[in-house]
Design an enzyme around this catalytic site. Sequence first.
Site, mmCIF file in Angstrom:
data_model
loop_
_atom_site.group_PDB
_atom_site.id
_atom_site.type_symbol
_atom_site.label_atom_id
_atom_site.label_comp_id
_atom_site.label_asym_id
_atom_site.label_seq_id
_atom_site.Cartn_x
_atom_site.Cartn_y
_atom_site.Cartn_z
ATOM 1 N N TYR A 39 80.884 92.470 54.390
ATOM 2 C CA TYR A 39 81.368 91.207 53.855
ATOM 3 C C TYR A 39 80.796 90.802 52.497
ATOM 4 C CZ TYR A 39 81.715 86.112 53.409
ATOM 5 O OH TYR A 39 81.928 84.854 52.935
ATOM 6 N N CYS A 41 71.692 85.697 47.571
ATOM 7 C CA CYS A 41 71.478 85.357 46.164
ATOM 8 C C CYS A 41 71.788 86.593 45.335
ATOM 9 C CB CYS A 41 70.039 84.957 45.907
ATOM 10 S SG CYS A 41 69.511 83.553 46.897
ATOM 11 N N SER A 66 88.068 88.414 52.090
ATOM 12 C CA SER A 66 87.165 89.486 52.489
ATOM 13 C C SER A 66 87.805 90.471 53.469
ATOM 14 C CB SER A 66 85.886 88.906 53.067
ATOM 15 O OG SER A 66 86.195 87.946 54.049
ATOM 16 N N CYS A 89 70.835 96.141 54.802
ATOM 17 C CA CYS A 89 71.740 95.206 55.500
ATOM 18 C C CYS A 89 73.163 95.755 55.526
ATOM 19 C CB CYS A 89 71.719 93.863 54.790
ATOM 20 S SG CYS A 89 72.939 92.699 55.435
ATOM 21 N N ASP A 115 86.638 89.663 59.182
ATOM 22 C CA ASP A 115 85.371 90.400 59.211
ATOM 23 C C ASP A 115 84.308 89.772 60.096
ATOM 24 O OD1 ASP A 115 84.587 88.268 57.615
ATOM 25 O OD2 ASP A 115 85.083 89.371 55.801
ATOM 26 N N GLY A 143 76.252 83.514 45.466
ATOM 27 C CA GLY A 143 75.649 82.188 45.584
ATOM 28 C C GLY A 143 76.210 81.265 44.535
ATOM 29 N N ASN A 169 66.004 87.625 45.804
ATOM 30 C CA ASN A 169 67.122 87.669 46.739
ATOM 31 C C ASN A 169 66.591 88.145 48.080
ATOM 32 O OD1 ASN A 169 69.842 90.020 47.221
ATOM 33 N ND2 ASN A 169 69.575 88.021 48.118
ATOM 34 N N GLY A 170 66.736 87.309 49.098
ATOM 35 C CA GLY A 170 66.264 87.715 50.417
ATOM 36 C C GLY A 170 65.534 86.583 51.095
HETATM 37 S S1 SF4 Z 1 72.529 93.377 59.234
HETATM 38 FE FE1 SF4 Z 1 72.649 91.286 59.971
HETATM 39 S S2 SF4 Z 1 70.548 90.775 60.627
HETATM 40 FE FE2 SF4 Z 1 70.392 92.615 59.350
HETATM 41 S S3 SF4 Z 1 69.967 91.841 57.296
HETATM 42 FE FE3 SF4 Z 1 72.197 92.058 57.445
HETATM 43 S S4 SF4 Z 1 73.000 90.087 58.118
HETATM 44 FE FE4 SF4 Z 1 70.776 90.108 58.488
#
Ligand code: SF4
Length: 507
Positions: free
Chosen positions: A290, A45, A331, A284, A394, A71, A145-146
Amino acid sequence: MTRCLYQGVEGIADASSTIPANKLGAPGLASETWDSTDPKLKEECGVVAIHGHPNAAREAYLGLYALQHRGQESAGIATADGHHLANIKGMGLVSEIFTDDVLAKLPGFMAIGHTRYSTTGDSALLNAQPIRVDSTKGLIAIAHNGNLVNLGNVRARLERAGAYFQTTSDSEIIVQLIAHSRAGSLVDAIADSLSQVEGAFSIVMMTRDRIFAARDPRGFRPLSMARIKNHHGPDTIVFASETCAFDLLRAEYERDVLPGELVMVTEDGVTSRQYATGFPQSSCIFEHVYFARPDSRIFGRWVQESRDQLGRQLARESGVAADVVVPVPDSGVTAALGYAEEAGIPFRMGLIRNHYVGRTFIEPEQRVRDFGVRLKLNPVHNLLDGKRVILIDDSIIRGTTSRKIVRMVRGAGAKEVHLRISCPPTISPCFYGVDTPSKRDLIAANKSIEEIRQFIEADSLAYLSLEGLLESCNGPEHTSYCTACYTGNYPTQWVDVEDILPAAAAF
Ligand code: SF4
């Protein structure tokens, strides 16, 4: 008022007729499960918040417009003017929902906005955000977001304490925790609530006269702060999931909201507190691979730089003799540019993406589904015919789409097709806001790389190493990253055990 289509509150005139009927949240437009026809992991998001602007709704709109890639299912904007709080949300793209007429119904100098792809809760408009809850602490609007990972636990506890949930979205859990907190002040109640939830969240919240922005203690999702200088009054403060939103607003990036930090903006200025400390950061890494736009600066590093390095490192690790480097657009483009430059092989746009295949493309019959990849991608025959091709993508999720792309390139006359993936094999699902299929459907969780190569019918296949990925995304701030989807090592305790148990081979 067409409730399932559009919601406006607190003195906002009914404007449901402004939203086209085809934006109804009909089954088929909004999937509740992972869409097997779409090869990509789904965006999470995007959130934005504005404080101190006479036309805050329009600023939020522009911010969301820049975050649309995060999103496309629904979007919403809530505004406040010190007294009233208004909230409008709808199904569809930001530009489709927020026409001039609709924006005119959102007065105020503060706004929060959200663009959503659902990861928890179903995809109905009820769960679109911002969510507005009239609580014991007053009116609160929240955009998130999450993904929370201990929500079942917390939700059950709240329901035992008398909480009545209006949505199935995990974002509402945070507001209910605030409402049930025994803390004296609102800011204490927010800090108290955020420290009780586990998982990934970058949040913006608004009351009638204040804006709050916070990140989870591990900093999974990005959230940055910027400022628009006003020469005749207080500056406008802006928060956004990605810095690309600041460019459109002509806002100057100031800093990231820190993991575990709660920032409050009032008429008196910006204050901040750490509501949680001592958690190792686990941002993340897939944002760099990506999700995020290459023109954003995420976790202290430009995404473009990371992707360029991913491609270069991939070329160093798994070079192969070839005539052209071709990205799977869009991407894969930046990584392919890096690969081509590092390998000294010409970069060619040998696949063209149709950008007008909508997210709401309805597949009324199975035979339409069979068009699959060909609807989205088309080969440029004269660039591929007779060539040894290195394809850069990717990710490989189920493998079926990669096989179709390999066949497409070979069908256009390529002599050899070598697939290179700019990250390690995806072997585990994500529980932190990225919609992944379960482990049994992830091809790399069930097959060796050689078996995958045979399945996708490539002449060779190689993934980037984990070390190469970490090195490529290592910026000046030496961010530590979550890599759970590549390693199975989850940074939080609360995960769905069913999904991380070894999967039975499904291919
Ligand atoms: S690295 Fe992979 S498991 Fe960790 S938050 Fe990002 S998408 Fe999710």
